[in-house]
Design an enzyme around this catalytic site. Structure first.
Site, PDB file in Angstrom:
ATOM      1  N   ASP A 183      49.018  35.996  -2.007  1.00  0.00           N
ATOM      2  CA  ASP A 183      48.674  35.748  -3.345  1.00  0.00           C
ATOM      3  C   ASP A 183      48.471  34.419  -3.566  1.00  0.00           C
ATOM      4  O   ASP A 183      49.301  33.649  -3.183  1.00  0.00           O
ATOM      5  CB  ASP A 183      49.938  36.518  -4.194  1.00  0.00           C
ATOM      6  CG  ASP A 183      49.614  36.126  -5.556  1.00  0.00           C
ATOM      7  OD1 ASP A 183      48.639  36.881  -6.301  1.00  0.00           O
ATOM      8  OD2 ASP A 183      50.280  35.088  -6.172  1.00  0.00           O
ATOM      9  N   TYR A 189      47.524  26.939  -9.027  1.00  0.00           N
ATOM     10  CA  TYR A 189      48.376  26.182  -8.107  1.00  0.00           C
ATOM     11  C   TYR A 189      47.691  24.934  -7.459  1.00  0.00           C
ATOM     12  O   TYR A 189      47.064  25.001  -6.524  1.00  0.00           O
ATOM     13  CB  TYR A 189      48.713  27.189  -7.271  1.00  0.00           C
ATOM     14  CG  TYR A 189      49.266  28.565  -7.377  1.00  0.00           C
ATOM     15  CD1 TYR A 189      50.190  28.677  -8.662  1.00  0.00           C
ATOM     16  CD2 TYR A 189      49.304  29.718  -6.522  1.00  0.00           C
ATOM     17  CE1 TYR A 189      50.597  29.770  -9.190  1.00  0.00           C
ATOM     18  CE2 TYR A 189      49.980  31.004  -7.111  1.00  0.00           C
ATOM     19  CZ  TYR A 189      50.694  31.145  -8.483  1.00  0.00           C
ATOM     20  OH  TYR A 189      51.191  32.168  -8.667  1.00  0.00           O
ATOM     21  N   LYS A 231      44.084  35.131  -9.261  1.00  0.00           N
ATOM     22  CA  LYS A 231      44.481  35.020 -10.977  1.00  0.00           C
ATOM     23  C   LYS A 231      43.225  34.523 -11.711  1.00  0.00           C
ATOM     24  O   LYS A 231      42.538  33.699 -11.227  1.00  0.00           O
ATOM     25  CB  LYS A 231      45.528  34.641 -11.193  1.00  0.00           C
ATOM     26  CG  LYS A 231      47.041  34.977 -10.478  1.00  0.00           C
ATOM     27  CD  LYS A 231      47.994  34.414 -10.572  1.00  0.00           C
ATOM     28  CE  LYS A 231      49.284  35.284  -9.758  1.00  0.00           C
ATOM     29  NZ  LYS A 231      49.182  34.455  -8.452  1.00  0.00           N
TER      30      LYS A 231
END
Length: 334
Positions: free
Chosen positions: A46, A51, A77
């Protein structure tokens, strides 16, 4: 088919640390950590554009080039969009401010519209060097520093990202979608909607050994009743349960440190590793499909695998309950 059926096991790898979370991680160390996860049998990875402003996706994509794309599940995401424009100013990201100060300097904007969702997916595919995503999570709708504005972002997602991801799933482009959040409220709101049919949710930091009361009492049974699975992110509560000093992405308060010390003392009395207790506690809830602890060093992966296999005596959980450190009705491993 439930989310559990789409995941290749109960242990995944949360790659937020690959975005230089809290520290500047060397490239070879980041790559070695991914390869260590693969060698340990982890097949669910994931990540997110947020990030390190794309850095985690880039590093993960580079490392996964060594493996057959059909052999693993990949999620990322949408909602936190990375621009080409650089931003060298101090970013106000609420509780996550400073977490990725060593990441890339690309500007990050919030956009949960359908168009932004599709653009974000295209950008992620390029960074990850892959032709498809398996799961897409709608990221960070309800951060603390949004205040009441989170409802604005939720409505934008409901009319935008929800519909775009539903269409992609129905067309077979992705296998599943849901919310990836660290608050219970947006998940509850989504479950109450008639038109939204997510496959599951990624809940970070809210169902842990250290902090689970609200999720347990308000969410987990409801999710189970909807046949909607939960992936638990941040099972070590930002690191404090794994020997670190952070809780909720910031340095832990004296009160949290004291609570962790109480847990550790009971763990020592029973010969239990706190990491093992943290992972197994999260997985004991029937609504939980998987846990995805983060790691930035190869050795941490081996610790996670060992933690899942450790035998924990029932007396340990009884002691935690008697000390008021876990809820009396919280499911525990048997």
């Amino acid at each position: 088919m439930s989310l559990k059926d789409k995941l290749p096991g109960t242990l995944g790898f949360g790659t937020a640390p690959l975005g230089n979370m809290f520290r500047n991680i060397p490239e070879d160390e980041a790559a070695a950590t991914v390869h260590a996860a693969w060698a340990a049998g982890v097949r669910y990875f994931d990540t997110a554009p947020f990030y390190g402003a794309g850095l985690s996706e880039i590093r993960l994509g580079d490392a996964l080039q060594a493996y057959n794309r059909d052999a693993y599940v990949l999620s990322t995401k949408v909602g936190r969009v990375i621009l080409d424009e650089l931003d060298n100013s101090s970013r106000d990201l609420g509780e996550k401010s400073g977490v990725f100060e060593h990441g890339l300097r690309n500007k990050i904007v919030n956009d949960y519209s359908a168009d932004a969702t599709l653009r974000s997916i295209e950008d992620s595919l390029k960074r990850l060097k892959t032709d498809r995503l398996d799961i897409v999570w709608i990221h960070d709708i309800a951060q603390d520093f949004y205040g009441d504005q989170w409802l604005h972002y939720f409505e934008q997602a409901r009319t935008g990202a929800f519909k775009a991801l539903t269409r992609l799933r129905d067309e077979g482009v992705i296998k599943a979608w849901g919310l990836g959040v660290n608050r219970v409220e947006p998940i509850e709101l989504t479950l109450a909607l008639d038109e939204a049919k997510p496959d599951g949710f990624l809940l970070a930091g809210r169902y842990t050994l250290l902090d689970h009361e609200r999720a347990l009492q308000r969410l987990m049974a409801e999710a189970n009743a909807h046949n909607t699975d939960i992936v638990v992110g941040g099972p070590y509560s930002s690191g404090i349960l794994a020997g670190g000093e952070h809780f909720e992405y910031q340095k832990a308060s004296p009160e949290i440190v004291a609570k962790v010390q109480r847990i550790k003392r009971i763990a020592q009395e029973h010969g239990v590793d706190v990491k093992a207790a943290a992972l197994q506690f999260a997985l004991a809830n029937p609504a939980v499909a998987a846990v995805i602890p983060g790691a930035s060093r190869p050795g941490r992966i081996a610790e996670d695998v060992a933690a899942l296999r450790a035998v924990i005596p029932a007396a340990f959980w009884t002691s935690l309950r008697e000390a008021g450190l876990i809820a009396g009705n919280a499911p525990v491993p048997v």
